[in-house]
Design an enzyme around this catalytic site. Structure first.
Site, PDB file in Angstrom:
ATOM      1  N   ASP A 177       0.875  -1.182   0.000  1.00 18.51           N
ATOM      2  CA  ASP A 177       0.000   0.000   0.000  1.00 18.51           C
ATOM      3  C   ASP A 177       0.909   1.227   0.000  1.00 18.51           C
ATOM      4  OD1 ASP A 177      -2.391   1.580   0.304  1.00 18.51           O
ATOM      5  OD2 ASP A 177      -1.924   1.810   2.425  1.00 18.51           O
ATOM      6  N   SER A 178       0.292   2.408  -0.189  1.00 13.44           N
ATOM      7  CA  SER A 178       1.058   3.650  -0.108  1.00 13.44           C
ATOM      8  C   SER A 178       1.555   3.904   1.318  1.00 13.44           C
ATOM      9  CB  SER A 178       0.177   4.824  -0.519  1.00 13.44           C
ATOM     10  OG  SER A 178      -0.889   4.955   0.407  1.00 13.44           O
ATOM     11  N   CYS A 207      -4.395  -1.645  -1.811  1.00 14.75           N
ATOM     12  CA  CYS A 207      -4.563  -0.213  -2.057  1.00 14.75           C
ATOM     13  C   CYS A 207      -5.541  -0.056  -3.222  1.00 14.75           C
ATOM     14  CB  CYS A 207      -3.212   0.391  -2.433  1.00 14.75           C
ATOM     15  SG  CYS A 207      -3.309   2.124  -2.894  1.00 14.75           S
ATOM     16  N   GLU A 215      -2.496   8.939   8.367  1.00 10.58           N
ATOM     17  CA  GLU A 215      -1.046   8.684   8.401  1.00 10.58           C
ATOM     18  C   GLU A 215      -0.387   9.473   9.538  1.00 10.58           C
ATOM     19  OE1 GLU A 215       1.118   6.658   6.588  1.00 10.58           O
ATOM     20  OE2 GLU A 215      -0.541   5.720   5.502  1.00 10.58           O
ATOM     21  N   CYS A 261     -11.005   2.849   0.211  1.00 11.90           N
ATOM     22  CA  CYS A 261      -9.584   3.146   0.441  1.00 11.90           C
ATOM     23  C   CYS A 261      -9.214   2.329   1.669  1.00 11.90           C
ATOM     24  CB  CYS A 261      -9.388   4.639   0.714  1.00 11.90           C
ATOM     25  SG  CYS A 261      -7.739   5.047   1.328  1.00 11.90           S
ATOM     26  N   HIS A 288      -7.252   2.739   3.950  1.00  8.18           N
ATOM     27  CA  HIS A 288      -7.087   3.484   5.214  1.00  8.18           C
ATOM     28  C   HIS A 288      -8.422   3.636   5.952  1.00  8.18           C
ATOM     29  CE1 HIS A 288      -3.244   4.685   3.420  1.00  8.18           C
ATOM     30  NE2 HIS A 288      -2.908   5.279   4.543  1.00  8.18           N
TER      31      HIS A 288
HETATM   32  N1  DGL Z   1      -4.807   3.193   1.011  1.00  2.92           N
HETATM   33  C1  DGL Z   1      -4.833   3.628  -0.304  1.00  2.92           C
HETATM   34  C2  DGL Z   1      -6.071   3.282  -1.068  1.00  2.92           C
HETATM   35  O1  DGL Z   1      -6.687   2.295  -0.765  1.00  2.92           O
HETATM   36  C3  DGL Z   1      -4.115   4.841  -0.756  1.00  2.92           C
HETATM   37  C4  DGL Z   1      -4.299   6.082  -0.104  1.00  2.92           C
HETATM   38  C5  DGL Z   1      -3.364   7.159  -0.590  1.00  2.92           C
HETATM   39  O2  DGL Z   1      -2.163   6.963  -0.519  1.00  2.92           O
HETATM   40  O3  DGL Z   1      -3.849   8.207  -0.998  1.00  2.92           O
HETATM   41  O4  DGL Z   1      -6.439   3.945  -1.999  1.00  2.92           O
END
Ligand code: DGL
Length: 269
Positions: free
Chosen positions: A10-11, A73, A154, A187, A189
């Site tokens: 993931d990011s 992600c 984050e 997402c 997150h």
């Molecule tokens: N967790 C990520 C997603 O599912 C990326 C979020 C990001 O880095 O902007 O899209």
């Protein structure tokens, strides 16, 4: 049977939300996780930049002999899945969007109003909407980009008034005006906000792709006879910036401070 680890990336720390459901369902599997914390967020970047990052990380995971790559992600799944499958045909690559879209198609109908929240890149790709409506064009899908959620998460700004206001800012009108009854956390997150969203909007059905993807991982491994029969490797969590917050979140999300955490820098080509 194949006891090699599964690679996740993931990011940043969001993809960690796929790990507890994986461990519940498939406790014999070993994990290599990569969070690109030095370059997060991805969700407002150019697609070519995201593709470059995703290629670097996938190469790293393949070099580490993973048996499967899970794109934990949505942003990368929406923009890089075909590219990664083409570049790394030797390893099965699983995206996170398709299992959640299939869940919606199976469980929702024309009376439901589906809301999808995600990053700017995920929402502007319309991947959720297209995948759902290709299978059932009568399901109504509304999408909303919420770009401030990831930087706040984050930073560890989660259970407090700033996040409460941000949730209201993005979601109050979106849910009310479109009469959303089912919300997809588009997402990885966002499952970290699930309890706060449920407190504010208690009547919403929440769909969590971080859980749905695990059913798909199991199905694919089983089909190829690649499920692990014993846990042979230690789990390793890499980050391109091993920040205090990333380490804390691993401990909180995994409820286990004993896992191995390592720093791995990624060069921008
Ligand atoms: N967790 C990520 C997603 O599912 C990326 C979020 C990001 O880095 O902007 O899209």
């Amino acid at each position: 049977m194949d006891n090699r680890p599964i690679g996740f990336f993931d990011s940043g720390l969001g993809g960690l939300t796929t790990i507890p459901p994986l461990k519940n369902m498939l406790p014999n599997e070993s994990i290599i996780y990569f969070g690109d914390t030095a370059r997060t967020p991805y969700g407002s970047k150019a697609v070519s930049t995201i593709q470059n990052f995703a290629l670097q990380i996938s190469k790293f995971l393949v070099e580490n002999n993973v048996k499967m790559i899970v794109i934990a992600c949505n942003t990368v799944s929406a923009t890089c899945l075909d590219l990664l499958r083409e570049r790394f045909p030797e390893v099965e690559i699983v995206g996170i969007i398709s299992p959640a879209a299939s869940y919606i198609v199976k469980n929702c109908g024309m009376h439901d109003k589906i809301g999808v929240i995600g990053t700017k890149v995920t929402i502007s790709s319309n991947t959720y909407k297209n995948m759902i409506q290709e299978q059932n064009s009568r399901i109504e899908v509304f999408e909303k980009a919420c770009p401030a959620f990831v930087p706040l998460i984050e930073e560890g700004i989660i259970h407090n008034d700033i996040m409460d206001l941000t949730i209201e800012y993005y979601m109050d009108d979106f849910i009310l005006e479109n009469r959303i009854n089912t919300l997809v956390l588009g997402c990885t997150h966002y499952p970290l906000l699930k309890s706060m969203i449920m407190r504010k909007y208690p009547n919403l059905n929440i769909v969590n792709p971080s859980e749905e993807v695990v059913f798909d991982i199991k199905r694919r491994l089983k089909k190829r006879n690649m499920l692990a029969d014993k846990k042979e490797y230690e789990d390793i969590f890499y980050a391109s910036d091993l920040s205090e917050n990333f380490v804390n979140m691993i401990d909180i999300i995994l409820e286990d401070s004993d896992v191995r955490k390592e720093f791995k820098s990624m060069e921008v080509e």
